[in-house]
Design an enzyme around this catalytic site. Structure first.
Site, PDB file in Angstrom:
ATOM      1  N   GLU A 249     -13.355  84.412  39.704  1.00  0.00           N
ATOM      2  CA  GLU A 249     -14.043  84.872  38.813  1.00  0.00           C
ATOM      3  C   GLU A 249     -15.929  84.471  38.735  1.00  0.00           C
ATOM      4  O   GLU A 249     -16.174  83.520  39.451  1.00  0.00           O
ATOM      5  CB  GLU A 249     -13.510  83.646  37.273  1.00  0.00           C
ATOM      6  CG  GLU A 249     -12.827  83.646  36.668  1.00  0.00           C
ATOM      7  CD  GLU A 249     -12.244  82.828  35.269  1.00  0.00           C
ATOM      8  OE1 GLU A 249     -13.766  82.431  35.044  1.00  0.00           O
ATOM      9  OE2 GLU A 249     -11.754  82.088  35.063  1.00  0.00           O
TER      10      GLU A 249
ATOM     11  N   GLU B 151      -8.909  76.737  36.345  1.00  0.00           N
ATOM     12  CA  GLU B 151      -9.729  74.966  35.715  1.00  0.00           C
ATOM     13  C   GLU B 151      -9.527  73.655  35.424  1.00  0.00           C
ATOM     14  O   GLU B 151     -10.304  73.828  34.315  1.00  0.00           O
ATOM     15  CB  GLU B 151     -10.894  76.338  35.630  1.00  0.00           C
ATOM     16  CG  GLU B 151     -11.770  77.018  35.453  1.00  0.00           C
ATOM     17  CD  GLU B 151     -12.916  78.004  34.885  1.00  0.00           C
ATOM     18  OE1 GLU B 151     -12.903  77.480  33.557  1.00  0.00           O
ATOM     19  OE2 GLU B 151     -13.626  78.394  35.490  1.00  0.00           O
TER      20      GLU B 151
HETATM   21  C1  BG6 Z   1     -14.267  80.343  32.662  1.00  0.00           C
HETATM   22  C2  BG6 Z   1     -13.200  80.573  32.220  1.00  0.00           C
HETATM   23  O1  BG6 Z   1     -14.164  78.241  32.751  1.00  0.00           O
HETATM   24  O2  BG6 Z   1     -15.177  80.580  32.172  1.00  0.00           O
HETATM   25  C3  BG6 Z   1     -12.631  81.610  31.616  1.00  0.00           C
HETATM   26  O3  BG6 Z   1     -11.890  80.218  33.065  1.00  0.00           O
HETATM   27  C4  BG6 Z   1     -14.274  81.932  30.789  1.00  0.00           C
HETATM   28  O4  BG6 Z   1     -11.796  81.923  30.520  1.00  0.00           O
HETATM   29  C5  BG6 Z   1     -15.257  81.833  31.760  1.00  0.00           C
HETATM   30  O5  BG6 Z   1     -14.316  83.146  30.033  1.00  0.00           O
HETATM   31  C6  BG6 Z   1     -16.741  82.368  31.433  1.00  0.00           C
HETATM   32  O6  BG6 Z   1     -16.819  81.404  30.318  1.00  0.00           O
HETATM   33  P1  BG6 Z   1     -17.697  81.972  28.814  1.00  0.00           P
HETATM   34  O7  BG6 Z   1     -17.583  80.616  27.593  1.00  0.00           O
HETATM   35  O8  BG6 Z   1     -18.172  82.868  28.726  1.00  0.00           O
HETATM   36  O9  BG6 Z   1     -16.252  82.721  28.304  1.00  0.00           O
END
Ligand code: BG6
Length: 473
Positions: free
Chosen positions: A372, A179
């Site tokens: 993700e 990202e």
């Molecule tokens: C993404 C990242 O932006 O979001 C992850 O690549 C992150 O590392 C995920 O964990 C979810 O965000 P958060 O703040 O809930 O951990």
């Protein structure tokens, strides 16, 4: 059969949010290790005023992770039981080069990942490797100011070259940066940037991302020499932005928001900065320090696929004084009144995934990869050793339906789907264990108490069936 036999079903984690054992076997400190357990973790770090870099805390969740450094063998067995054929993880730069400046890599760090990759392969699980996922050696931040300094490009290339050579026989899919667009929002986490009052922050962020883009392209160049079968992907925090209303001003505002969010994938896919940026840089008094050959390197070394995270859509209004704002994965966004309330910490929009897949495929015509996606919610109650997370099953089911429609009806080319935080981990934005994404529950609280034992949630069995039937839901 809608999805190809080769479709990659899996999960994703990062080193900084899971491994823990931050000082074991020669590992050096990182930016993520320094984050406090409060809202300052997402704020800009100023060196000329109090900042958390100088503080000492009792507990740092990033240093503890979910214990993956010690549990990876049994975790991989759980993955195998789940039936995944792919798993995304990141390598911690500071396990390989503790300060970033050593001449020789740390063999203990390399051996750790060797063993992980061997075990994944033995279980027929394809590793998808992020080279830098929101972490870098702290030493490089203190000495050079993070990615702002061009010197970091060479140090990163040294690291990337070592791991690509070492793991060439295990790894095909490489994601050089997680990202990159998040550096505009969380510059300390994304690029190790710190500021002093009054400086042009925007210029610094674009300079740092220019260096990351360059490092990305050079990694692709070197990687293809090491192994021509390597496949490289860029990775974006993606979220289609909707206009708050059909007022042309709102539509334009949403359009602008997407345009800026996609700059870094534009460069990584098309090999050049979008034309509009030159004017924007003039207006913002941004003068990037670049070298002529940078643009040739960017042009000649573009990515093979585009991977992204999707948690929710965004919404934009030209005049946002009267609209309610909500949190999301990125800067706060306007609350979309058409999205129902849910268990998620962020607004949930399954159709938004189909829209985002189409938006990215139309724009880039490259294979896409969801690396993700998932439901982050507070879950602390084990009932008879179980978590009955029907809300997570609902979330996943609705997202899978839209993903499959994007493939089947819209013709989007999709490599796979990796669920975020398959095993509960430390949240980036909150630093908490209790904001959970997993299908596998980890018995640990926000202060590091607990057995760190793993438990299967109901969603574990459900996802297992989905994978077994290649997406029949
Ligand atoms: C993404 C990242 O932006 O979001 C992850 O690549 C992150 O590392 C995920 O964990 C979810 O965000 P958060 O703040 O809930 O951990």
């Amino acid at each position: 059969m809608v999805l190809k036999e080769s479709f990659l079903w899996g999960g994703a984690i990062s080193a900084n949010q899971t491994e823990g054992h931050f000082d074991a076997d020669g590992r050096g400190l990182t930016n993520f290790d320094m984050l406090p357990l409060d809202s300052r973790r997402l704020e800009d770090v100023y060196l000329d005023q109090d900042n958390f870099l100088d503080e000492v805390h009792d507990y740092y969740s990033g240093r503890r992770g979910n214990n993956f450094y010690k549990t990876y063998e049994s975790d991989i067995e759980l993955l195998s039981e789940l039936g995944v054929n792919s798993f995304r993880l990141s390598i911690a730069w500071s396990r390989i080069f503790p300060t970033g400046e050593e001449d020789e890599p740390n063999e203990q760090g390399l051996a750790f990942y060797d063993d992980i990759f061997k075990k994944l392969r033995a279980n027929k699980i394809e590793p998808i490797v992020t080279i830098s996922h929101f972490d870098m050696p702290l030493h490089l931040i203190k000495k050079y100011g993070g990615w702002y300094d061009r010197k970091i490009v060479d140090l990163y290339i040294k690291y990337a070259t070592v791991i690509m050579k070492r793991f060439s026989k295990y790894v095909t899919y490489w994601i050089p940066f997680n990202e990159m667009n998040m550096t505009m929002h969380i510059p300390f986490i994304g690029a190790g940037l710190t500021f002093t009052k009054g400086e042009n922050k925007l210029e610094k962020k674009y300079q740092a991302t220019h260096h990351q883009l360059l490092a990305n392209a050079k990694t692709i160049q070197i990687g293809k020499e090491i192994n021509p079968n390597f496949k490289f992907g860029c990775m974006m925090a993606a979220a289609k932005t909707y206009p708050y209303t059909s007022k042309p001003e709102d539509v334009f505002s949403a359009f602008e928001s997407d345009k800026f969010n996609l700059i870094f994938s534009d460069v990584q896919v098309k090999g050049k900065y979008p034309n509009f940026l030159a004017r924007y840089f003039d207006k913002q008094q941004i003068a990037l320090k670049t070298e002529k050959e940078d643009f040739i390197i960017l042009k000649n070394n573009t990515v093979d696929f585009l991977s992204f995270s999707y948690y929710s859509s965004a919404c934009s209004a030209a005049e946002d004084s009267d609209v309610e704002k909500v949190k999301r994965n990125g800067p706060d966004t306007v609350r979309n009144p058409y999205l129902p309330k849910s268990n998620s910490v962020w607004q949930v929009d399954p159709l938004g995934l189909r829209i985002t897949l189409n938006q990215l495929y139309d724009r880039y015509e490259l294979p896409l990869f969801i690396v993700e996606n998932g439901l982050g919610t507070y879950e602390d109650q084990l009932v008879d050793g179980k978590i009955h997370d029907d809300y997570r099953i609902k979330y996943l089911k609705e997202h899978f339906e839209n993903m499959i429609s994007a493939v089947e009806e819209d013709g989007v080319e999709l490599i796979g789907y990796l669920m975020w935080g398959l095993i509960d981990l430390v949240s980036v934005s909150e630093g908490k264990m209790s904001k959970r994404y997993g299908l596998i529950y980890v018995d640990a609280d926000d202060e590091g108490n607990g057995s760190y034992k793993r438990y299967r949630k109901d969603s574990f069995d459900w996802y297992k069936k989905v994978i077994k039937t290649n997406g029949t839901i």
